[in-house]
Design a protein around this motif. Sequence first.
Motif, short mmCIF file in Angstrom:
data_model
loop_
_atom_site.label_atom_id
_atom_site.label_comp_id
_atom_site.label_asym_id
_atom_site.label_seq_id
_atom_site.Cartn_x
_atom_site.Cartn_y
_atom_site.Cartn_z
N SER A 55 -16.15 -11.39 -36.63
CA SER A 55 -17.01 -10.91 -37.70
C SER A 55 -18.45 -10.81 -37.20
O SER A 55 -18.72 -10.14 -36.20
N MET A 56 -19.42 -11.50 -37.84
CA MET A 56 -20.78 -11.46 -37.34
C MET A 56 -20.87 -11.98 -35.91
O MET A 56 -21.75 -11.56 -35.13
N GLY A 57 -19.98 -12.90 -35.55
CA GLY A 57 -19.98 -13.40 -34.18
C GLY A 57 -19.80 -12.29 -33.15
O GLY A 57 -20.23 -12.43 -32.00
N GLY A 58 -19.18 -11.19 -33.56
CA GLY A 58 -19.07 -10.04 -32.67
C GLY A 58 -20.43 -9.47 -32.32
O GLY A 58 -20.67 -9.04 -31.18
N PHE A 59 -21.35 -9.45 -33.29
CA PHE A 59 -22.71 -8.99 -33.02
C PHE A 59 -23.44 -9.97 -32.11
O PHE A 59 -24.23 -9.58 -31.26
N VAL A 60 -23.17 -11.26 -32.31
CA VAL A 60 -23.80 -12.29 -31.48
C VAL A 60 -23.42 -12.10 -30.02
O VAL A 60 -24.27 -12.12 -29.13
N VAL A 61 -22.13 -11.91 -29.75
CA VAL A 61 -21.70 -11.85 -28.35
C VAL A 61 -22.07 -10.52 -27.69
O VAL A 61 -22.36 -10.48 -26.49
N THR A 62 -22.09 -9.42 -28.45
CA THR A 62 -22.53 -8.16 -27.85
C THR A 62 -24.03 -8.20 -27.56
O THR A 62 -24.49 -7.67 -26.54
N GLU A 63 -24.80 -8.84 -28.44
CA GLU A 63 -26.23 -9.01 -28.19
C GLU A 63 -26.45 -9.86 -26.93
O GLU A 63 -27.33 -9.56 -26.11
N THR A 64 -25.64 -10.89 -26.78
CA THR A 64 -25.77 -11.75 -25.60
C THR A 64 -25.45 -10.97 -24.33
O THR A 64 -26.17 -11.06 -23.33
N ALA A 65 -24.38 -10.18 -24.37
CA ALA A 65 -24.01 -9.38 -23.20
C ALA A 65 -25.07 -8.35 -22.86
O ALA A 65 -25.32 -8.06 -21.68
#
Length: 268
Positions: free
Chosen positions: A96-106
């Motif tokens: 969910s929102m964690g998907g945005f977190v990990v793409t931002e990190t990448a």
Amino acid sequence: MEEFDVAVEGGLLRCVEWAGDGPAVIAAHGITANALSWAAVARALDGGVRLIAPDLRGRAGSAGIAGPFGMAAHAADVIAIADHLGLERVALAGHSMGGFVVTETAQRYPSRVSSVLLVDGGLPLPVPPGIDVDTALHATIGPAMRRLSMTFGSVDEYLDFFRANPALGKYWSEDVSEYVRRDFTGTGSSCVLDAIRADARDMLTAPAPAGFPLLGAVRGMQDEETGMYPAAVLEAAGAEIVPDVNHYTILLGKGAEVVADRIRSGLE
């Protein structure tokens, strides 16, 4: 399962770790969720992966962090976890929102990220452009947003609120119960509203991610037949559709085995 704290800007980030003999994976949860949303996946990994899930800043054990909030702060926190664990490069998974977190990190730290898996998240939300943040939150996450301003007399009342959601109540388990209990402060949700709003602003303006594997749920946050993302959106993103799961049970229910298998395959 063990817990530890990582020093980050604004305070201490609480993390949960499920030990394993294989590579480490850092897993990010949804917008009003917490680290225990990954418990069923950890069990399915059966010790083959070292899974680390933070309570993202502004939630549960990390609710005391003063800020800043938003995706850039989450990305910095993920790297702080990797540094704390001595990991030069690390695999990421986000629900969910964690998907945005990990793409931002990448995007911000490409040399530190070895792979990314998105679980019914990370894609731009299907809401009209220019919509007010609170309106968008109520339109997309419904009861999950409303509970943040509610008070409850006991943990049992809090559990009953979640059980009333057919996406959870029909599939209730000890994993769901412990996940809900972790969020309860004694009167209501641990989630800091300023954190939720800041994260939502970033989600509403995030570009579509490119090249990351994505698992999609066929049903939505109320177990409705249309998922959080319409089928056409998932198809355009090249998602693998997980059958017979909703936005929650793709992680906390029968979808956990699929998520665990894709985490393992992404590490090969």
